[in-house]
Design a protein around this motif. Structure first.
Motif, PDB file in Angstrom:
ATOM      1  N   ARG A 199       0.831  -1.205   0.000  1.00  0.00           N
ATOM      2  CA  ARG A 199       0.000   0.000   0.000  1.00  0.00           C
ATOM      3  C   ARG A 199       0.866   1.256   0.000  1.00  0.00           C
ATOM      4  NH1 ARG A 199      -3.108  -3.040   3.791  1.00  0.00           N
ATOM      5  NH2 ARG A 199      -2.104  -1.926   5.513  1.00  0.00           N
ATOM      6  N   HIS A 240       1.210   4.313  -3.073  1.00  0.00           N
ATOM      7  CA  HIS A 240       0.927   5.732  -2.862  1.00  0.00           C
ATOM      8  C   HIS A 240       2.131   6.629  -3.143  1.00  0.00           C
ATOM      9  CE1 HIS A 240      -2.568   4.098  -0.666  1.00  0.00           C
ATOM     10  NE2 HIS A 240      -3.132   5.263  -0.947  1.00  0.00           N
ATOM     11  N   ASP A 279       4.938  12.990  -4.361  1.00  0.00           N
ATOM     12  CA  ASP A 279       4.597  12.768  -2.957  1.00  0.00           C
ATOM     13  C   ASP A 279       5.403  11.596  -2.420  1.00  0.00           C
ATOM     14  OD1 ASP A 279       3.522  12.654  -0.473  1.00  0.00           O
ATOM     15  OD2 ASP A 279       1.555  11.896  -1.082  1.00  0.00           O
ATOM     16  N   THR A 284       4.880   9.307   2.282  1.00  0.00           N
ATOM     17  CA  THR A 284       4.339   8.083   2.876  1.00  0.00           C
ATOM     18  C   THR A 284       5.416   7.312   3.623  1.00  0.00           C
ATOM     19  OG1 THR A 284       2.721   7.919   1.091  1.00  0.00           O
ATOM     20  CG2 THR A 284       3.102   5.941   2.401  1.00  0.00           C
TER      21      THR A 284
END
Length: 460
Positions: free
Chosen positions: A199, A203, A208, A211
């Motif tokens: 997961r 992401h 970005d 995470t």
């Protein structure tokens, strides 16, 4: 579930391992039971043979023995698998016999040189029944010797072992299926924490990199993987930020000389100019173009130094001697600034000559730009326990502690305006660090009221 999935492979491995363990247990049980059944039969035969020998010793002669056949029959009564035969010593025909198997055992006694008080395993001729026989010797009171043979039919024991084997083999596929299904469930349950990694990876993007995987609740085996994964993301995040800052700084550095060149050229073309005016514009443009050329050269060097495949041409050099040659080259620049260059010491090192000279000349040039007029720049070479070092020190305004960690970053300036006026682009110290990284060495900086000291450390 994919055929090549980790869950399936682990489940099959666990299933096969369980099957092998079950086979080992079955083999152990089979042979243990077989030995136990055989030991029981041997004990029974020994007991019956002892009773038969004792009974014969109480009888007067052969006739009495034959007349007492009923008593011998009682020894095997209730044991359908037991057979008894009595014969004179060396005789071919039975004196007392109660079954064809008993008579055949007497023939085995003669044919196979079967000794007294010994066991023999054999099979009957007609039905191939497995037999276990024990022969012993006895004497009547008149001194006549007789051979007594007791035999046990082991067909029932063999059927029991065969049923055990067939039942176990028949249950093996079912057991394998149950163990495999259970293993699939357990493996999926055990691998569930890995879903956090998938997961998190789903992401992550170039826009970005925030995470992170929470280590709470993870098995101990995945703790180090979680730490390494998060550390990798930290490095990627820092690298992307540096790349973004670098791109911005590079654009800024290129924009200034390009804007200057463009502005001067446009002004020169806006109206007729004399020959001397045009020469002045061109001379100014040459200075900006030289600055651009140095910037491009530095950027190319850093790009090559970042490549792990960059090749060095190491040779044995003396740090003190190289520093003295470079001091002579920079003597004019130092004289213009009213600064003296002092070189001392010696230290042999294996290094790439061109890279080493570039690192030292960058440090000395930087020291000359920031040294106090009338002071001196000291370059000293020395050997330490496991390193060869060269130190460049100058007397001047100390660098504030908050700048020291970023001093070797690209395009970083402690005093932006002063560096621009002196022609620096903020890449000199970054190049020094890149050169030391290529040599598996390090560069250190210290700054206090007495001045600033840069130290290059090469592994010996």
């Amino acid at each position: 579930m994919k055929a090549g999935s980790l869950s399936l492979r682990l489940a099959l491995a666990v299933g096969v391992l369980g099957l092998l363990q079950a086979a080992a247990v079955l083999a152990f049980s089979y042979f243990t039971l077989a030995n136990e059944l055989e030991d029981q039969q041997r004990t029974v035969l020994r007991d019956k043979a002892e009773h038969a020998r004792h009974l014969a010793s109480k009888l007067a002669d052969g006739e009495a023995l034959r007349a007492s056949a009923t008593q011998f029959a009682e020894l095997v009564a209730g044991h359908e698998e037991l057979h008894l035969v009595v014969a004179r010593e060396g005789a071919e025909t039975p004196w007392v016999s109660f079954s064809p198997e008993a008579a055949e055992s007497l023939q085995r006694l003669r044919r196979d040189t079967w000794g007294s008080d010994a066991f023999l395993e054999w099979q009957t001729r007609r039905q191939g029944m497995p037999m276990l026989s024990l022969a012993t010797a006895a004497q009547t009171r008149d001194g006549t010797s007789y051979a007594i043979a007791l035999s046990a039919n082991r067909s029932e024991d063999m059927r029991l072992l065969k049923r055990l084997l067939l039942t176990s083999l028949g249950a093996a596929p079912v057991a394998l299926a149950l163990v495999s299904l259970g293993a699939v469930a357990l493996v999926r349950l055990g691998l569930r924490p890995l879903d956090r990694f998938s997961r998190a990876a789903a992401h992550i993007s170039a826009h970005d990199l925030s995470t992170r995987i929470a280590p709470a609740g993870l098995p101990a085996e995945l703790g180090s993987l979680c730490t390494a994964f998060n550390a990798m993301l930290d490095r990627l995040d820092a690298g992307v930020r540096r790349l973004s800052e670098f791109s911005s700084d590079l654009a800024h550095e290129l924009r200034t000389p390009i804007s200057t060149l463009l502005g001067r050229t446009q002004v020169a073309l806006s109206q007729p100019r004399s020959h001397d005016d045009l020469l002045e514009v061109l001379e100014g443009n040459v200075e900006e173009l030289q600055r651009l050329s140095r910037l491009v050269d530095d950027m190319l060097f850093l790009a090559q130094a970042d490549d792990a495949r960059a090749v060095l041409s190491p040779e044995t050099l003396d740090l003190g001697e190289e520093a003295r040659k470079l001091a002579e080259f920079l003597e004019l620049m130092a004289h213009e600034r009213g600064i003296a260059i002092e070189v001392s010491g010696a230290a042999p090192v294996r290094a790439d000559r061109e890279h080493l000279r570039r690192a030292i000349i960058n440090l000395v040039s930087n020291a000359l730009r920031h040294a106090r007029r009338g002071s001196s720049v000291r370059v000293s070479a020395r050997l330490e326990a496991v390193e060869a070092c060269v130190e460049v020190a100058n007397e001047g305004t100390p660098i504030r502690p908050e700048h020291l960690p970023r001093l070797f970053d690209r395009f970083y300036r402690v005093d932006d305006s002063r560096n621009r006026e002196s022609g620096g682009a903020g890449l000199g110290l970054a190049i020094v660090k890149a050169i030391m990284d290529l040599h598996r060495g390090s560069v250190q900086v210290q700054s206090d009221a007495s001045g600033t000291r840069f130290t290059l450390r090469f592994p010996r």
